[in-house]
Design an enzyme around this catalytic site. Sequence first.
Site, mmCIF file in Angstrom:
data_model
loop_
_atom_site.group_PDB
_atom_site.id
_atom_site.type_symbol
_atom_site.label_atom_id
_atom_site.label_comp_id
_atom_site.label_asym_id
_atom_site.label_seq_id
_atom_site.Cartn_x
_atom_site.Cartn_y
_atom_site.Cartn_z
ATOM 1 C CE LYS A 115 -47.581 25.354 -53.506
ATOM 2 N NZ LYS A 115 -47.247 24.801 -54.817
ATOM 3 C CB SER A 359 -37.257 24.889 -59.057
ATOM 4 O OG SER A 359 -37.963 26.087 -58.889
HETATM 5 N N1 GLU Z 1 -44.863 26.714 -56.963
HETATM 6 C C1 GLU Z 1 -44.506 25.952 -58.120
HETATM 7 C C2 GLU Z 1 -45.318 24.681 -58.184
HETATM 8 O O1 GLU Z 1 -46.396 24.589 -57.643
HETATM 9 C C3 GLU Z 1 -43.007 25.725 -58.220
HETATM 10 C C4 GLU Z 1 -42.400 24.988 -57.085
HETATM 11 C C5 GLU Z 1 -40.880 24.971 -57.122
HETATM 12 O O2 GLU Z 1 -40.310 25.438 -58.081
HETATM 13 O O3 GLU Z 1 -40.313 24.474 -56.150
HETATM 14 O O4 GLU Z 1 -44.954 23.746 -58.846
#
Ligand code: GLU
Length: 425
Positions: A115, A359
Amino acid sequence: MSTKTANAEAASHESMFEAVLARLDVAAKLMNLSDDVKTILKNPVKQVQASLPVLMDNGKVQVFEGYRVVHSVAVGPSKGGIRYAMDVNQDEVMALAAWMTFKCAVANLPYGGAKGGIKCDPRAMSVGELERLSRSYVRAMKDVFGVNKDIPAPDMGTSGREMAWMLDEFNRITGEDSPGVITGKPIALGGSLGRDAATGRGVMVNSLEALKKLGLNPKDITAVVQGFGNVGSHAARLLSEKGVKIVGIGDHTASFYNENGIDIKAAIEYAAKNKNTLKGFTGATEIPSGQLLISKCDLLVPAALQNVINEDNAAKIQAKLIVEGANGPTIPEADHVLNERKIIVVPDILANSGGVTVSYFEWVQNKAGYYWTEQEVNLKHDHKMEEAFGNVWANADKFKTSMRIAAYITALQKIELAVKLKGNY
Ligand code: GLU
């Protein structure tokens, strides 16, 4: 061990990362996870903090704090979003990175977890400032990111727009075109159809699966959705399309309730014309924001911020099912109250894994250079979500624990196997 004892052990924690570890400990004990694997998972693989100087519109330079934490690469390259918010800090990014490790494993994706974040208030910045900040972040993290290394995506406060700038900056630095280095891109730059609505879609599929287990018909139930951003608005729309009556919605500007049901399409249209906020919406009665989570409904979808369900409001929640659209909306102490009250919680690492699932599909399409129809994406997504839900439900049954701890167990089973197969170093 009973559910009660298990969750009582996930005691109070100041730090979000410690709250993740507390739940990890509970799951580890129940499933008899190897101590070595547990130790590895308690320590993120990599933590990068950078100072990001940005020329602001007033002609002065402002320096922002930027973070990227790679929590695990046991299962594959690390994956996870980048958030822009004022409360971003090292501890929060560590917790969110660890959740990504578990989320990707629950959804059975070939990824570890990461993250990133920048401490800033995107609503107070101009488009030009945001672009310069996004590019500055990529320059600082250029050695962390890579199509087979670490793959960012949007999160709170970011969207396809920021991903486009970041992709362009990364490609300029490397001199190559690597669309798969970042996901959640606009379609014109190699994004996937269905990615935008995917997290909300995952919330909808998980809700329907849970309702099926509870023997409830979506057409007979009411729901409250907290948060009307990318996750909440799509979740509310898709649930209402399945016949669920949405009686409550809200965002950081206002909350609303209408026992006869809210026209979600109208709310989405209103927000689009009102700087993406609900303040002033007239399709329901405005209520105090603290009331929304405890309003009368069958299904509650917290899809805004973390730590919104605490011991106090957990005792007053009227829903029988909670499906967590946000990351970390429930503090560990509230888990205990909800379990006691036999409220089923479909946890974040399962309920909101639809976003990272699509994704993954985007990354696969970028690698193949071949693009799927929206229908193909949605079908594959729904199938993956149903499978993940079924695995977690089965583990909750087998280990006699909550869906949350069962989701951790499901993830840890996969991660433990990967770590062990890789061997000692
Ligand atoms: N930010 C999103 C999550 O917390 C998507 C993460 C992604 O697609 O890599 O799952």
